[in-house]
Design an enzyme around this catalytic site. Sequence first.
Site, mmCIF file in Angstrom:
data_model
loop_
_atom_site.group_PDB
_atom_site.id
_atom_site.type_symbol
_atom_site.label_atom_id
_atom_site.label_comp_id
_atom_site.label_asym_id
_atom_site.label_seq_id
_atom_site.Cartn_x
_atom_site.Cartn_y
_atom_site.Cartn_z
ATOM 1 N N LEU A 203 -0.381 9.958 2.001
ATOM 2 C CA LEU A 203 0.746 9.033 2.179
ATOM 3 C C LEU A 203 1.794 9.734 3.025
ATOM 4 C CD1 LEU A 203 1.711 6.193 1.081
ATOM 5 C CD2 LEU A 203 2.972 7.470 -0.654
ATOM 6 N N HIS A 204 1.980 9.260 4.261
ATOM 7 C CA HIS A 204 2.917 9.974 5.130
ATOM 8 C C HIS A 204 3.605 9.098 6.174
ATOM 9 C CE1 HIS A 204 -0.465 9.649 7.901
ATOM 10 N NE2 HIS A 204 0.374 9.936 8.874
ATOM 11 N N ARG A 205 3.157 7.868 6.380
ATOM 12 C CA ARG A 205 3.706 7.079 7.479
ATOM 13 C C ARG A 205 5.172 6.739 7.231
ATOM 14 N NH1 ARG A 205 0.522 5.550 11.525
ATOM 15 N NH2 ARG A 205 -1.727 5.724 11.210
#
Length: 361
Positions: A203-205
């Site tokens: 999870l990084h966007r």
Amino acid sequence: MKIGIVLGTRPEIIKLSPLIRLLHNNLNYFIIHTGQHYTQNMDKIFFEELELPQPKYNLEIGSKNHGEQTGQMLEKIERIFIDEKPDLVLVYGDTNSVLAGALAATKLRIKVAHIEAGLRSYDKDMPEEKNRTIVDTFSDYLFAPTENSRNILLNEGKKQESIFVVGNTIVDAVQQSLEIADKKVNILQKLNLQKDNYFVLTLHRSENVDFKTRLQTLLFGLKLVAEEFNIPIIYPIHPRTKKRIEEFNIEVPKEIITIEPQGYLDFLQLQKNAKLILTDSGGIQEESSILKVPCVTIRTSTERPETLEIGSNVLAGTNPEKILDCVKNMLNKERNWQTPYGDGKAAQKIIEILKNENNIN
């Protein structure tokens, strides 16, 4: 013929690794690493693990606002191109490094080859969508992974003779890297995990982690998933997300076990042996299809629609209950799909095309 390769992030290193191995034995080339991801576990370790030569240039740009980051890359890359005088510049994907490398090359009238051309999410809020669309516009060689990508390029008015469907080098990379991983690492033993008894999360966007309410909502949805199946979610936490969690003073649910970013070989093993993968990454949607592990994408759009068509992936959006429902549905599916991204010979096809197009024996 001299080829310049511009890269800057972990996915680019991984996906270009099969191509770099072939170039090392076939053509004159050099690598510029912009340092867009600049931590030991996010870049340098991947060259070492994948047994690749280190880049000739490392710009160490680091994390910055889009304009500042791209501008600094552009300035430094242009100087290198003027000195090196490459005949062709290779870029892969949709990062700011790709944009800067391609823009510097085209301004200097150097040919540009864009690998992974023709991907579209049609979500203009994504920085990546802007980057890949712009780079496709002025690339001389458009290496599309699928017929779907080729058709998108044709519909946008790209010349048929500049488009080549080659598959995706991520298949080459996964196949080659699994062989190396089996010899070098055992992450399950290290983390005391059992095959098919954990989920993997990435999870990084920016659209998911840069807004407190959105991030809290997603973490709650992931908590529901872990509680429903009574197994942990292993999360190699991205530096960007870690920073936001600290800034927002958010407590990560205990069911989500955060670990440091892993080397590619370790992470590949984590994916391969997971019960299911939850992600907002584009590349992991591809990797899960190759590894035959169900994938739930925490986004409302994807530039990898082929994964939806074959049933290896589903779009869950960001609603907690929808995320849980999607996980349930994916776990009930048979893992009998075939990856749409080719036979593991994409890098070889790209090299052969470049040689033929430039009359190199």
